[in-house]
Design a protein around this motif. Structure first.
Motif, PDB file in Angstrom:
ATOM      1  N   ARG A   1       0.795  -1.224   0.000  1.00 26.74           N
ATOM      2  CA  ARG A   1       0.000   0.000   0.000  1.00 26.74           C
ATOM      3  C   ARG A   1       0.830   1.278   0.000  1.00 26.74           C
ATOM      4  O   ARG A   1       0.577   2.202  -0.762  1.00 26.74           O
ATOM      5  CB  ARG A   1      -0.967  -0.008   1.209  1.00 26.74           C
ATOM      6  CG  ARG A   1      -1.905   1.196   1.327  1.00 26.74           C
ATOM      7  CD  ARG A   1      -2.867   1.335   0.148  1.00 26.74           C
ATOM      8  NE  ARG A   1      -3.255   0.057  -0.428  1.00 26.74           N
ATOM      9  CZ  ARG A   1      -4.121  -0.795   0.114  1.00 26.74           C
ATOM     10  NH1 ARG A   1      -4.737  -0.497   1.235  1.00 26.74           N
ATOM     11  NH2 ARG A   1      -4.396  -1.932  -0.469  1.00 26.74           N
ATOM     12  N   HIS A   2       1.879   1.354   0.880  1.00 24.26           N
ATOM     13  CA  HIS A   2       2.623   2.623   0.961  1.00 24.26           C
ATOM     14  C   HIS A   2       3.372   2.908  -0.336  1.00 24.26           C
ATOM     15  O   HIS A   2       3.633   4.056  -0.656  1.00 24.26           O
ATOM     16  CB  HIS A   2       3.560   2.656   2.180  1.00 24.26           C
ATOM     17  CG  HIS A   2       4.691   1.671   2.109  1.00 24.26           C
ATOM     18  ND1 HIS A   2       4.576   0.378   2.567  1.00 24.26           N
ATOM     19  CD2 HIS A   2       5.963   1.775   1.644  1.00 24.26           C
ATOM     20  CE1 HIS A   2       5.727  -0.256   2.393  1.00 24.26           C
ATOM     21  NE2 HIS A   2       6.584   0.566   1.833  1.00 24.26           N
ATOM     22  N   ILE A   3       3.710   1.859  -1.088  1.00 21.38           N
ATOM     23  CA  ILE A   3       4.343   2.092  -2.393  1.00 21.38           C
ATOM     24  C   ILE A   3       3.291   2.588  -3.381  1.00 21.38           C
ATOM     25  O   ILE A   3       3.510   3.576  -4.100  1.00 21.38           O
ATOM     26  CB  ILE A   3       5.056   0.806  -2.884  1.00 21.38           C
ATOM     27  CG1 ILE A   3       6.229   0.491  -1.946  1.00 21.38           C
ATOM     28  CG2 ILE A   3       5.541   0.968  -4.333  1.00 21.38           C
ATOM     29  CD1 ILE A   3       6.989  -0.780  -2.269  1.00 21.38           C
ATOM     30  N   GLU A   4       2.099   1.955  -3.371  1.00 25.42           N
ATOM     31  CA  GLU A   4       1.003   2.405  -4.233  1.00 25.42           C
ATOM     32  C   GLU A   4       0.657   3.876  -3.949  1.00 25.42           C
ATOM     33  O   GLU A   4       0.384   4.657  -4.853  1.00 25.42           O
ATOM     34  CB  GLU A   4      -0.263   1.572  -3.986  1.00 25.42           C
ATOM     35  CG  GLU A   4      -0.146   0.123  -4.452  1.00 25.42           C
ATOM     36  CD  GLU A   4      -1.355  -0.732  -4.010  1.00 25.42           C
ATOM     37  OE1 GLU A   4      -1.446  -1.861  -4.505  1.00 25.42           O
ATOM     38  OE2 GLU A   4      -2.171  -0.273  -3.184  1.00 25.42           O
ATOM     39  N   GLU A   5       0.656   4.228  -2.667  1.00 29.58           N
ATOM     40  CA  GLU A   5       0.257   5.591  -2.288  1.00 29.58           C
ATOM     41  C   GLU A   5       1.449   6.554  -2.212  1.00 29.58           C
ATOM     42  O   GLU A   5       1.299   7.696  -1.766  1.00 29.58           O
ATOM     43  CB  GLU A   5      -0.500   5.556  -0.951  1.00 29.58           C
ATOM     44  CG  GLU A   5      -1.817   4.766  -1.058  1.00 29.58           C
ATOM     45  CD  GLU A   5      -2.675   4.805   0.208  1.00 29.58           C
ATOM     46  OE1 GLU A   5      -2.149   5.159   1.285  1.00 29.58           O
ATOM     47  OE2 GLU A   5      -3.882   4.481   0.097  1.00 29.58           O
TER      48      GLU A   5
ATOM     49  N   VAL B   1       7.647  -1.703  14.835  1.00 27.23           N
ATOM     50  CA  VAL B   1       7.176  -2.556  13.742  1.00 27.23           C
ATOM     51  C   VAL B   1       6.730  -1.693  12.565  1.00 27.23           C
ATOM     52  O   VAL B   1       6.313  -0.540  12.732  1.00 27.23           O
ATOM     53  CB  VAL B   1       5.997  -3.452  14.186  1.00 27.23           C
ATOM     54  CG1 VAL B   1       6.456  -4.438  15.262  1.00 27.23           C
ATOM     55  CG2 VAL B   1       4.814  -2.626  14.689  1.00 27.23           C
ATOM     56  N   SER B   2       6.818  -2.274  11.370  1.00 26.39           N
ATOM     57  CA  SER B   2       6.219  -1.634  10.199  1.00 26.39           C
ATOM     58  C   SER B   2       4.904  -2.365   9.921  1.00 26.39           C
ATOM     59  O   SER B   2       4.730  -3.528  10.296  1.00 26.39           O
ATOM     60  CB  SER B   2       7.154  -1.724   8.995  1.00 26.39           C
ATOM     61  OG  SER B   2       7.432  -3.074   8.685  1.00 26.39           O
ATOM     62  N   MET B   3       3.954  -1.658   9.286  1.00 25.81           N
ATOM     63  CA  MET B   3       2.634  -2.261   9.032  1.00 25.81           C
ATOM     64  C   MET B   3       2.315  -2.182   7.546  1.00 25.81           C
ATOM     65  O   MET B   3       2.534  -1.144   6.907  1.00 25.81           O
ATOM     66  CB  MET B   3       1.564  -1.544   9.842  1.00 25.81           C
ATOM     67  CG  MET B   3       0.182  -2.185   9.791  1.00 25.81           C
ATOM     68  SD  MET B   3      -0.804  -1.779   8.311  1.00 25.81           S
ATOM     69  CE  MET B   3      -1.237  -0.063   8.649  1.00 25.81           C
ATOM     70  N   ARG B   4       1.821  -3.296   7.006  1.00 30.28           N
ATOM     71  CA  ARG B   4       1.330  -3.327   5.631  1.00 30.28           C
ATOM     72  C   ARG B   4      -0.067  -3.958   5.647  1.00 30.28           C
ATOM     73  O   ARG B   4      -0.216  -5.076   6.145  1.00 30.28           O
ATOM     74  CB  ARG B   4       2.287  -4.136   4.736  1.00 30.28           C
ATOM     75  CG  ARG B   4       3.646  -3.449   4.556  1.00 30.28           C
ATOM     76  CD  ARG B   4       4.731  -4.376   4.045  1.00 30.28           C
ATOM     77  NE  ARG B   4       6.032  -3.694   4.119  1.00 30.28           N
ATOM     78  CZ  ARG B   4       6.758  -3.581   5.232  1.00 30.28           C
ATOM     79  NH1 ARG B   4       6.343  -4.113   6.364  1.00 30.28           N
ATOM     80  NH2 ARG B   4       7.904  -2.919   5.211  1.00 30.28           N
TER      81      ARG B   4
ATOM     82  N   ASP C   1       3.966   6.256  14.613  1.00 28.05           N
ATOM     83  CA  ASP C   1       5.031   6.973  15.333  1.00 28.05           C
ATOM     84  C   ASP C   1       6.137   7.428  14.383  1.00 28.05           C
ATOM     85  O   ASP C   1       6.824   8.411  14.649  1.00 28.05           O
ATOM     86  CB  ASP C   1       5.624   6.071  16.422  1.00 28.05           C
ATOM     87  CG  ASP C   1       4.585   5.692  17.460  1.00 28.05           C
ATOM     88  OD1 ASP C   1       4.067   6.613  18.116  1.00 28.05           O
ATOM     89  OD2 ASP C   1       4.249   4.495  17.585  1.00 28.05           O
ATOM     90  N   PHE C   2       6.341   6.679  13.298  1.00 27.33           N
ATOM     91  CA  PHE C   2       7.326   7.042  12.274  1.00 27.33           C
ATOM     92  C   PHE C   2       6.682   6.768  10.912  1.00 27.33           C
ATOM     93  O   PHE C   2       5.814   5.904  10.786  1.00 27.33           O
ATOM     94  CB  PHE C   2       8.598   6.189  12.381  1.00 27.33           C
ATOM     95  CG  PHE C   2       9.187   6.140  13.767  1.00 27.33           C
ATOM     96  CD1 PHE C   2      10.085   7.110  14.190  1.00 27.33           C
ATOM     97  CD2 PHE C   2       8.836   5.121  14.640  1.00 27.33           C
ATOM     98  CE1 PHE C   2      10.623   7.067  15.465  1.00 27.33           C
ATOM     99  CE2 PHE C   2       9.371   5.061  15.920  1.00 27.33           C
ATOM    100  CZ  PHE C   2      10.269   6.041  16.330  1.00 27.33           C
ATOM    101  N   GLY C   3       7.122   7.469   9.872  1.00 29.24           N
ATOM    102  CA  GLY C   3       6.564   7.248   8.527  1.00 29.24           C
ATOM    103  C   GLY C   3       5.174   7.851   8.402  1.00 29.24           C
ATOM    104  O   GLY C   3       4.795   8.730   9.177  1.00 29.24           O
ATOM    105  N   ASP C   4       4.413   7.348   7.406  1.00 33.01           N
ATOM    106  CA  ASP C   4       3.106   7.938   7.078  1.00 33.01           C
ATOM    107  C   ASP C   4       1.980   6.925   7.264  1.00 33.01           C
ATOM    108  O   ASP C   4       2.184   5.727   7.066  1.00 33.01           O
ATOM    109  CB  ASP C   4       3.109   8.384   5.609  1.00 33.01           C
ATOM    110  CG  ASP C   4       4.286   9.291   5.276  1.00 33.01           C
ATOM    111  OD1 ASP C   4       4.527  10.246   6.053  1.00 33.01           O
ATOM    112  OD2 ASP C   4       4.965   9.042   4.261  1.00 33.01           O
TER     113      ASP C   4
END
Lengths: 260, 260
Positions: B131-135, B160-163, B205-208
């Motif tokens: 998703r974050h690549i698509e967006e 953690v990162s979330m997809r 907390d980090f990123g979008d």
């Protein structure tokens, strides 16, 4: 008293009620090689292990001055929980002792490395005979011409252990041991010893020779003596290791080291 | 010039002909996070990574003072081969620079850690949308309540990162990423964010933040920001890292990191 956990085995050894070799203690619990070095050599040694994971699989490392291996035995005391230690000064063994409490230094860094006992137990459970155990000898080990990746002051060639395996069971032995990357993993060579610089199979460089029958193939695994040889070549002023066969017994079960 | 190997990409960056983010460079070559610390912190940090391999997968470490990562890029120069570095003093970022040649110290120890770009590329090849690549955003990252195993001066909880993954593809996403233990491996959590201490999925907390559709499940992977947070908590007097998205490109192919 039934010695059926790592913790019970360590307690007996700590109280000096068990002073002999450890292979028969706490079946199913992972036993480990111990290497203790002064801090100034620790990062290079950790790097040597990281770059050569097959002969030097790191199970646990303690912070400078600490003697409790928190990942593998959080009630352990590496100064007292092995039945026999060897002390090396400038590359030469100077003492064998049953405790290193009085030799302990605040700058010691302790490493526990995986040991082939774990995969031998898995091989035997699958019906693969282990010749040196049948013949009640030490496993035969050989210096090879396979270079290790150097790291800082540490370098050398790989030492391997050899087990003769019936030809029709070689694939199975490869399959089983490849599931245990933390204890040397799959063989590094199968068959002709000369391919890896071994010219006399009957006279190993370490351990004892064993019988190889007609229908058997020599199979070679990376061996935990490799880091010991690299250390002896580097001749640090002080190193402490386990005495051969007198290992540290962890709280980890052998199955936990298996990759599914 | 076609930028189709790690070596070509590094050369361009070294000559300052490429100064932007690296994800599109040298497709298929593994990109890595960089952490450089003074020697006095290096053993503790190596231990922290060894004890927390999912968020901190170590790909390569240089000896004290060395800047060539011998396992992953033996023609590399970690002082010049990243397009952007961040310099932190006492836990605070003080500079962003395009080369650290003039900041280099003989006691620096450099670590390369695996990065999720590798497994994202494998997921997309298998038809799993990211998703974050698509967006066109940065991946959303969250602080959790999962404690890391402390090591010396380093401690903290896992980031953690979330997809968001379509429900019917979650099993496949788990299967694929579990084959890449050197780049965070299988998810550490699937589903309810509150189970791991995340209370506001929309505000990372980090990123979008990214869109989560009705038929999608949030899937959480251990994240390479974890060691950065542990380092910032410890506030060493000096640390150098890559700037986000401006990674070191190795000679290793992503497939080589896959366990078969």
């Amino acid at each position: 008293m039934v010695i059926n956990t790592g913790e019970i085995a360590r307690k007996l050894i700590r109280e000096e009620k068990w002073t002999g070799p450890t292979p028969a203690l706490a079946p199913g619990y992972t036993q480990a090689n111990l290497v203790i070095l002064p801090y100034q050599y620790a990062l290079d040694f950790f790097l040597f292990c990281h770059r050569n994971p097959k002969p030097c699989p790191v199970l646990d490392v303690c912070e400078k001055g600490k003697f409790t291996p928190v990942l593998t035995a959080d009630t352990g005391d590496l100064r007292r929980d092995l039945p026999k230690y060897r002390i090396y000064e400038n590359g030469v063994m100077t003492k064998e002792v049953s405790s290193i409490v009085e030799y302990w230094q605040d700058d010691f860094v302790s490493f526990l490395l995986g040991c082939s006992f774990t995969f031998e137990s898995a091989l035997m459970k699958s019906g693969i005979p282990i010749r040196h155990i049948e013949e009640e000898r030490n496993v035969p080990m050989y210096t090879t011409n396979i270079p290790c990746k150097p790291a800082g002051i540490f370098n050398g060639t790989m030492v391997v252990s050899m087990r003769p395996i019936p030809r029709q069971l070689v694939d199975k032995a490869i399959e089983i041991t490849s599931k245990f990357p933390k204890v040397h993993g799959a063989p590094i060579h199968v068959g002709n010893p000369e391919d890896i610089g071994i010219n006399d199979l009957e006279n190993p460089d370490f351990g004892d020779g064993v019988t190889i029958n007609k229908d058997e193939v020599p199979v070679f695994w990376a061996c935990g003596v490799t880091p010991q040889v690299a250390i002896m070549r580097a001749k640090p002023e002080l190193v402490i290791t386990h005495a051969p066969g007198h290992m540290f017994i962890t709280d980890i079960k052998d199955e936990e080291l298996m990759e599914l």
